[in-house]
Scaffold this active site. Structure first.
Site, PDB file in Angstrom:
ATOM      1  N   ASP A 183      10.506  -1.120   2.614  1.00  0.00           N
ATOM      2  CA  ASP A 183      10.268  -1.405   1.199  1.00  0.00           C
ATOM      3  C   ASP A 183       9.808  -0.182   0.407  1.00  0.00           C
ATOM      4  O   ASP A 183      10.195  -0.015  -0.746  1.00  0.00           O
ATOM      5  CB  ASP A 183       9.279  -2.564   1.054  1.00  0.00           C
ATOM      6  N   SER A 207       2.860 -11.667   9.114  1.00  0.00           N
ATOM      7  CA  SER A 207       3.048 -11.048   7.811  1.00  0.00           C
ATOM      8  C   SER A 207       4.272 -11.696   7.176  1.00  0.00           C
ATOM      9  O   SER A 207       5.333 -11.783   7.788  1.00  0.00           O
ATOM     10  CB  SER A 207       3.256  -9.544   7.997  1.00  0.00           C
ATOM     11  N   ARG A 241      13.764  -5.836  -4.041  1.00  0.00           N
ATOM     12  CA  ARG A 241      13.127  -4.534  -4.293  1.00  0.00           C
ATOM     13  C   ARG A 241      13.720  -3.736  -5.447  1.00  0.00           C
ATOM     14  O   ARG A 241      12.965  -3.198  -6.262  1.00  0.00           O
ATOM     15  CB  ARG A 241      13.069  -3.690  -3.013  1.00  0.00           C
ATOM     16  N   ASP A 294      -4.232  -5.923   0.442  1.00  0.00           N
ATOM     17  CA  ASP A 294      -3.799  -4.529   0.291  1.00  0.00           C
ATOM     18  C   ASP A 294      -3.741  -4.102  -1.173  1.00  0.00           C
ATOM     19  O   ASP A 294      -4.327  -3.097  -1.563  1.00  0.00           O
ATOM     20  CB  ASP A 294      -2.406  -4.315   0.903  1.00  0.00           C
TER      21      ASP A 294
HETATM   22  N1  ARG Z   1      12.444  -6.674   7.538  1.00  0.00           N
HETATM   23  C1  ARG Z   1      12.748  -7.172   6.242  1.00  0.00           C
HETATM   24  C2  ARG Z   1      13.294  -6.081   5.365  1.00  0.00           C
HETATM   25  O1  ARG Z   1      13.111  -4.941   5.649  1.00  0.00           O
HETATM   26  C3  ARG Z   1      11.581  -7.863   5.599  1.00  0.00           C
HETATM   27  C4  ARG Z   1      10.382  -7.016   5.294  1.00  0.00           C
HETATM   28  C5  ARG Z   1       9.154  -7.750   4.836  1.00  0.00           C
HETATM   29  N2  ARG Z   1       8.722  -8.615   5.882  1.00  0.00           N
HETATM   30  C6  ARG Z   1       7.516  -9.156   6.062  1.00  0.00           C
HETATM   31  N3  ARG Z   1       7.402 -10.013   6.991  1.00  0.00           N
HETATM   32  N4  ARG Z   1       6.479  -8.843   5.344  1.00  0.00           N
HETATM   33  O2  ARG Z   1      13.919  -6.328   4.371  1.00  0.00           O
END
Ligand code: ARG
Length: 395
Positions: free
Chosen positions: A126, A178, A97, A18
């Site tokens: 995110d 992921s 983040r 990405d």
């Molecule tokens: N659900 C989690 C959050 O919002 C993790 C997000 C990223 N997860 C991932 N498998 N890429 O903080």
């Protein structure tokens, strides 16, 4: 989005497909792209990542080691606050983040960039966390989110885009899932996990041993805290990053720290995510145990009411806000007595405290004992009971 003069954009770059496509997509729209990689303990080899960024068309790549500030300024406040989202999630991704947003904003001003960019989709948390933080930190920065804008809908289309331009294609990640990982834990989603009725396949978990296959022998680790900060394992002082890494390794051996959560995203979607956070799980258990020993009951119960709220602020991207700052002041003040040692037993997916001590312990054996040395005035209980029940007695 098109610009006449070549303005500069700092892109949060992971090295994946990405964000690699993002580099090219942005440069085709006239941007000079600085690829910015944050090391938050994801265990990535940044050598190939740097080469790929340049090969995709970045003007410059920057890798910043942010593990120590991540541990000190983000993980630690969350640990002290007891921040756990929806009863299960220890917030590894969410905590990284605001740090990444801050590093992006600082890099943008150093590199004289007018914009920052990220590779988040329009469906997740995110994008919200990064953009809300960025706007608070520097409202003048433009924010670009190519993945949210472009029309490519699948990995395949992105691969075709890259192939048509002879770009290097990042090696396909080994799995259907992921992943996002850092020092504080790993998040695993999608693929077979999208059906909440499907038990996670064994290979979905990355860090931890299957508890059923973990050693049949329990292990005890002792953890020292000073004012809520973990400082040593088994009596040996360690810098915070190293301490967390060790507990990740030890906990993983015992299958500690797995969770399977149907969680509520900020954008309204319920999603299914697995987490592994062995070190974080052990530290939360130990820290909580020490609070139980050292804090009075009013402090404990009030702090318990603050914890989920604090967790939700982290989850919801509200790190750099006045309420968060105010809650930090409360949490910090609550930690004055949280000094001492906790012994944690690890055994086949379980992690529990078996012993605790503190110079500030509020446990008084002389009051609690059923033995001979009782200093508690049992006769005084009668008067206490009479008044405590008074409001409910009919005269
Ligand atoms: N659900 C989690 C959050 O919002 C993790 C997000 C990223 N997860 C991932 N498998 N890429 O903080």
């Amino acid at each position: 989005m098109k610009t006449q003069t070549a303005e500069r954009v700092v892109l949060a770059y992971s090295g994946g497909l990405d964000t690699s496509v993002c580099i090219r997509w942005l440069s085709e729209r006239g941007w000079k792209v600085v690829a910015f990689c944050c090391d938050v303990g994801q265990g990535e080899d940044f050598g190939p990542v740097k080469k790929r960024a340049i090969a995709c068309g970045a003007e410059k790549v920057i890798v910043q080691d942010l593990r120590a500030p991540f541990a000190r300024e983000y993980i630690l406040p969350a640990l002290k606050a007891g921040a756990i989202y929806e009863g299960k999630y220890l917030l590894a991704t969410a905590l990284s983040r605001p740090l990444i947003a801050k590093a992006l904003a600082e890099t943008a001003s150093r590199e004289k960039a007018t914009a920052v960019a990220h590779g988040c989709t329009g469906k997740g948390n995110d994008q919200v966390r990064l953009e809300v933080s960025l706007r608070i930190l520097n409202p003048r920065l433009k924010i670009l989110a190519p993945v949210r804008e472009w029309e490519m809908k699948s990995r395949q289309e992105e691969v075709e885009y890259a192939e048509a331009r002879k770009m290097p294609i990042p090696p396909k990640k080994d799995s259907l899932y992921s992943l996002d990982q850092n020092l504080w834990g790993i998040a695993i989603e999608s693929g077979p996990l999208e059906d909440p009725w499907v038990e996670p396949p064994a290979e979905a978990y990355r860090w931890t041993k299957d508890p059923a296959k973990a050693k049949a022998k329990a292990q005890i680790v002792s953890i020292d805290f000073e004012r809520g900060i973990p400082t040593a394992i088994n009596g040996r002082s360690l810098p915070l990053v190293e301490l967390i890494r060790r507990l990740n390794r030890t906990g993983a051996e015992h299958g500690v720290g797995r969770t399977d959560l149907i969680e509520d995203r900020l954008v309204g979607i319920k999603s299914r995510e697995l987490y592994e956070a062995p070190g974080a799980t052990i530290l939360h258990a130990a820290h909580r145990e020490l609070e139980q020993l050292t804090l009075d009951r009013e402090m404990l119960s009030f702090k318990e009411s603050v914890a989920p709220r604090y967790a939700r602020m982290i989850y919801d991207g509200l790190w750099f806000t006045p309420l968060k700052t105010a809650l930090d002041a409360f949490v910090e003040s609550s930690q004055a007595r949280v000094t001492g040692t906790v012994k944690i037993k690890l055994f086949r997916g379980n992690c529990f405290a078996v012993a605790r001590r503190s110079p500030y312990s509020r446990y008084a054996k002389a009051w609690a004992t059923y033995g001979g040395e009782d200093a508690f005035d049992q006769k005084a209980a009668a008067g206490f009971i009479a008044l405590w029940g008074l409001p409910y007695i009919k005269k």
